[in-house]
Design an enzyme around this catalytic site. Structure first.
Site, PDB file in Angstrom:
ATOM      1  N   ASP A   1     -51.710 -18.034  15.362  1.00 16.21           N
ATOM      2  CA  ASP A   1     -52.924 -17.730  14.579  1.00 16.21           C
ATOM      3  C   ASP A   1     -52.619 -17.881  13.082  1.00 16.21           C
ATOM      4  O   ASP A   1     -52.676 -16.928  12.312  1.00 16.21           O
ATOM      5  CB  ASP A   1     -53.428 -16.301  14.879  1.00 16.21           C
ATOM      6  CG  ASP A   1     -52.415 -15.221  14.493  1.00 16.21           C
ATOM      7  OD1 ASP A   1     -52.864 -14.087  14.185  1.00 16.21           O
ATOM      8  OD2 ASP A   1     -51.202 -15.497  14.483  1.00 16.21           O
TER       9      ASP A   1
ATOM     10  N   ASP B   1     -46.865 -17.707  10.883  1.00 16.56           N
ATOM     11  CA  ASP B   1     -47.071 -18.691  11.955  1.00 16.56           C
ATOM     12  C   ASP B   1     -46.793 -20.101  11.424  1.00 16.56           C
ATOM     13  O   ASP B   1     -46.189 -20.931  12.095  1.00 16.56           O
ATOM     14  CB  ASP B   1     -48.519 -18.672  12.448  1.00 16.56           C
ATOM     15  CG  ASP B   1     -48.977 -17.304  12.923  1.00 16.56           C
ATOM     16  OD1 ASP B   1     -49.312 -16.468  12.069  1.00 16.56           O
ATOM     17  OD2 ASP B   1     -48.973 -17.078  14.138  1.00 16.56           O
TER      18      ASP B   1
ATOM     19  N   ASN C   1     -55.191 -13.639  12.722  1.00 15.28           N
ATOM     20  CA  ASN C   1     -55.104 -13.364  11.276  1.00 15.28           C
ATOM     21  C   ASN C   1     -56.415 -13.688  10.567  1.00 15.28           C
ATOM     22  O   ASN C   1     -56.761 -13.071   9.574  1.00 15.28           O
ATOM     23  CB  ASN C   1     -53.969 -14.185  10.658  1.00 15.28           C
ATOM     24  CG  ASN C   1     -52.614 -13.623  10.989  1.00 15.28           C
ATOM     25  OD1 ASN C   1     -52.425 -12.409  10.982  1.00 15.28           O
ATOM     26  ND2 ASN C   1     -51.670 -14.498  11.329  1.00 15.28           N
TER      27      ASN C   1
ATOM     28  N   THR D   1     -47.301 -16.325  18.985  1.00 14.89           N
ATOM     29  CA  THR D   1     -47.035 -15.555  17.756  1.00 14.89           C
ATOM     30  C   THR D   1     -48.333 -14.980  17.193  1.00 14.89           C
ATOM     31  O   THR D   1     -48.414 -14.673  16.005  1.00 14.89           O
ATOM     32  CB  THR D   1     -46.345 -16.419  16.686  1.00 14.89           C
ATOM     33  OG1 THR D   1     -47.244 -17.482  16.304  1.00 14.89           O
ATOM     34  CG2 THR D   1     -45.036 -16.994  17.185  1.00 14.89           C
TER      35      THR D   1
ATOM     36  N   PHE E   1     -50.130  -5.586  15.209  1.00 12.41           N
ATOM     37  CA  PHE E   1     -51.379  -6.355  15.115  1.00 12.41           C
ATOM     38  C   PHE E   1     -51.634  -7.253  16.333  1.00 12.41           C
ATOM     39  O   PHE E   1     -52.719  -7.196  16.927  1.00 12.41           O
ATOM     40  CB  PHE E   1     -51.341  -7.197  13.829  1.00 12.41           C
ATOM     41  CG  PHE E   1     -52.558  -8.055  13.617  1.00 12.41           C
ATOM     42  CD1 PHE E   1     -52.535  -9.394  13.972  1.00 12.41           C
ATOM     43  CD2 PHE E   1     -53.723  -7.531  13.070  1.00 12.41           C
ATOM     44  CE1 PHE E   1     -53.661 -10.199  13.789  1.00 12.41           C
ATOM     45  CE2 PHE E   1     -54.850  -8.322  12.883  1.00 12.41           C
ATOM     46  CZ  PHE E   1     -54.819  -9.657  13.251  1.00 12.41           C
ATOM     47  N   ASN E   2     -50.687  -8.108  16.703  1.00 12.38           N
ATOM     48  CA  ASN E   2     -50.935  -9.087  17.768  1.00 12.38           C
ATOM     49  C   ASN E   2     -51.331  -8.416  19.088  1.00 12.38           C
ATOM     50  O   ASN E   2     -52.181  -8.912  19.816  1.00 12.38           O
ATOM     51  CB  ASN E   2     -49.704  -9.963  18.011  1.00 12.38           C
ATOM     52  CG  ASN E   2     -49.476 -10.952  16.886  1.00 12.38           C
ATOM     53  OD1 ASN E   2     -50.410 -11.274  16.146  1.00 12.38           O
ATOM     54  ND2 ASN E   2     -48.245 -11.410  16.722  1.00 12.38           N
TER      55      ASN E   2
ATOM     56  N   HIS F   1     -42.130 -12.453  10.265  1.00  9.43           N
ATOM     57  CA  HIS F   1     -42.280 -12.107  11.683  1.00  9.43           C
ATOM     58  C   HIS F   1     -42.117 -13.296  12.643  1.00  9.43           C
ATOM     59  O   HIS F   1     -41.175 -13.340  13.421  1.00  9.43           O
ATOM     60  CB  HIS F   1     -43.676 -11.517  11.933  1.00  9.43           C
ATOM     61  CG  HIS F   1     -44.046 -10.338  11.093  1.00  9.43           C
ATOM     62  ND1 HIS F   1     -43.453  -9.095  11.189  1.00  9.43           N
ATOM     63  CD2 HIS F   1     -44.995 -10.211  10.123  1.00  9.43           C
ATOM     64  CE1 HIS F   1     -44.018  -8.257  10.334  1.00  9.43           C
ATOM     65  NE2 HIS F   1     -44.962  -8.904   9.676  1.00  9.43           N
ATOM     66  N   ASP F   2     -43.045 -14.229  12.606  1.00  6.11           N
ATOM     67  CA  ASP F   2     -43.174 -15.208  13.688  1.00  6.11           C
ATOM     68  C   ASP F   2     -41.990 -16.159  13.860  1.00  6.11           C
ATOM     69  O   ASP F   2     -41.608 -16.459  15.002  1.00  6.11           O
ATOM     70  CB  ASP F   2     -44.475 -16.013  13.506  1.00  6.11           C
ATOM     71  CG  ASP F   2     -45.703 -15.119  13.653  1.00  6.11           C
ATOM     72  OD1 ASP F   2     -46.757 -15.458  13.113  1.00  6.11           O
ATOM     73  OD2 ASP F   2     -45.582 -14.053  14.308  1.00  6.11           O
TER      74      ASP F   2
HETATM   75  O1  RIB Z   1     -47.855  -8.006  13.151  1.00  3.38           O
HETATM   76  C1  RIB Z   1     -47.395  -9.258  12.708  1.00  3.38           C
HETATM   77  C2  RIB Z   1     -48.074 -10.365  13.450  1.00  3.38           C
HETATM   78  O2  RIB Z   1     -49.462 -10.319  13.191  1.00  3.38           O
HETATM   79  C3  RIB Z   1     -47.624 -11.763  12.990  1.00  3.38           C
HETATM   80  O3  RIB Z   1     -47.703 -12.652  14.068  1.00  3.38           O
HETATM   81  C4  RIB Z   1     -48.646 -12.131  11.959  1.00  3.38           C
HETATM   82  O4  RIB Z   1     -48.823 -13.550  11.842  1.00  3.38           O
HETATM   83  C5  RIB Z   1     -49.878 -11.515  12.551  1.00  3.38           C
HETATM   84  O5  RIB Z   1     -50.382 -12.421  13.532  1.00  3.38           O
HETATM   85 CA    CA Z   2     -49.093 -14.656  13.882  1.00  4.17          CA
END
Ligand code: RIB
Ligand code: CA
Length: 310
Positions: free
Chosen positions: A10, A15, A39, A124, A165-166, A239-240
Site C-alpha cells: 500500500d 512500501d 496508507n 506489507t 496499522f496493517n 518497516h516494510d
Molecule cells: O504500521 C506500519 C505499516 O503500516 C507499514 O506497512 C506502513 O507502510 C503502513 O502500511
Molecule cells: Ca505498508
C-alpha cells in the site's frame, strides 16, 4: 536460484523502498506487485506503485486490488504519515506506466495455481488481497511456500495502544491469513522500530548518487518529518523493507515460534496480534515472530539494494 515473490503493498514510503529493494535484485524474482488500500485510498496507492516502477525503470506488472476491508465499514488511512498522495516528498515525471488488466486477487490466484508451490507472498499492507484470494480459491493455500509479512506487534501498537496499522485496517483478513496453516513470518513493529532512518543513514545512501538513492532520500526526508511530528522519532522506522531484507539474508532477523491470534472481537484491542511469547496457551505456534534485528546488517542490505541501480 532466485526467490519468487509477490509483493502486496500500500505505497506508502516504506512500501516504495520495499519495491526498490526487491525490484532490481539478482536474488529475487518479483513476479508482480499487487496493491491494496491502506496508507491511502486505492487509486493513490496504485498510482504511487506505478510512479515508483516508472521512476526506477522496473518492468514489473502492477495489479489493482481491494479498495476496502473485508468486513469493517470504516476505511482507515494514514495521511498523517504518508501525506495527501500517500507518497508525499518526491516529484515524479508525468505518469505513463499503466496498471495491468484484471484484479490483484485473480493474479495472486492464477500465479499460485500455475506455480510449483515455490512462491513467497510478501504483504506489507493490510491483508485484504491475501485473505480474499484464500477464501475465493482455497486450493491455492497449500501452494503458498511462505508468507513474510510486515504487520502486528507483540509489544506496543501504533494506530491504537494495542494494534499495528496493517492488521488494524483489516483484522478479519489477518485472522484468515494467520489461521491459514501456511508458514507465516511476522515482521512487527517490535523490530521495525529498531531500524530508524536517521539523517546519517540518508546521507550514507545519498552518497551512492544514483536514481534510487535520490528517491530514497526524497522519500525518507518526508517520512522522517511526519514520524517526528506523530511519534517523536528522530528517524522514521523503515518497516516494510525488513521483509525483503529477511528474504535476502535470513540472518538479519531473530524470530521465535509463537501462537498468534488476531483480536477481531473487542473494541479497545481490535486488530491486536496476541502473540504467545511464553507459550502460556500451550497452543501450536502458527507464526515465526521477529523479536530482534541486526541493524547494521539491515542498512548494509539497503545500501546494496540501492547500488543495484548503478
Ligand atoms: O504500521 C506500519 C505499516 O503500516 C507499514 O506497512 C506502513 O507502510 C503502513 O502500511
Ligand atoms: Ca505498508
Amino acid at each position: 536460484m532466485k526467490r519468487k515473490i509477490i509483493l502486496d503493498c500500500d505505497p506508502g514510503h516504506d512500501d516504495a523502498i520495499a519495491i526498490m529493494l526487491a525490484g532490481k535484485n539478482p536474488a529475487i524474482d518479483l513476479l508482480g506487485i499487487t496493491i491494496v488500500a491502506g496508507n491511502q485510498t486505492l487509486n493513490k496507492t496504485v498510482n504511487n506503485a506505478l510512479n515508483v516502477c516508472q521512476y526506477l525503470d522496473l518492468d514489473i506488472p502492477v495489479y489493482r486490488g481491494c479498495d476496502r476491508p473485508m468486513v469493517k465499514e470504516k476505511q482507515v488511512i494514514s495521511s498523517e504519515i504518508h501525506g495527501e498522495t500517500g507518497l508525499d516528498g518526491p516529484v515524479f515525471e508525468p505518469l505513463e506506466r499503466e496498471e495491468e488488466e484484471g484484479h490483484a486477487v485473480e493474479f495472486i490466484i492464477k500465479t499460485l495455481r500455475e506455480s510449483e508451490g515455490d512462491i513467497t507472498l510478501v504483504p506489507t499492507g493490510p491483508l485484504t488481497n491475501i485473505a480474499m484470494a484464500m477464501r475465493l480459491a482455497p486450493d491455492i493455500v497449500p501452494k503458498i511456500q511462505e508468507i513474510v509479512l510486515m504487520g502486528g506487534c507483540y509489544q506496543l501498537g501504533n494506530v491504537t495502544p494495542a494494534a499495528e496499522f496493517n492488521i488494524f485496517v483489516d483484522a478479519e483478513a489477518a485472522h484468515v491469513v494467520f489461521t491459514s496453516g501456511r508458514p507465516v513470518t511476522m515482521v512487527g513493529l517490535d523490530v521495525t522500530r529498531k531500524v530508524l532512518c536517521y539523517l546519517e543513514v540518508i546521507e550514507r545512501m545519498a552518497a551512492i548518487d544514483n536514481r534510487a538513492s535520490s528517491l530514497f532520500c526524497d522519500l525518507m526526508l518526508f517520512f522522517n518529518k511526519t514520524q517526528k511530528e506523530v511519534f517523536g522519532w528522530d528517524g522514521g522506522p523503515l518497516h516494510d523493507p525488513v521483509t525483503i531484507a529477511s528474504i535476502l539474508n535470513p540472518e538479519v532477523l531473530v524470530t521465535r515460534p509463537m501462537y498468534t491470534e488476531i483480536d477481531i472481537r473487542s473494541v479497545q484491542s481490535y486488530g491486536r496480534t496476541n502473540c504467545d511469547y511464553f507459550n502460556v496457551t500451550g497452543k501450536e505456534p502458527n507464526s515465526n515472530v521477529a523479536i530482534d534485528i541486526n541493524v547494521d546488517l539491515f542498512w548494509e542490505i539497503i545500501e546494496k539494494g540501492i547500488r543495484n541501480y548503478n
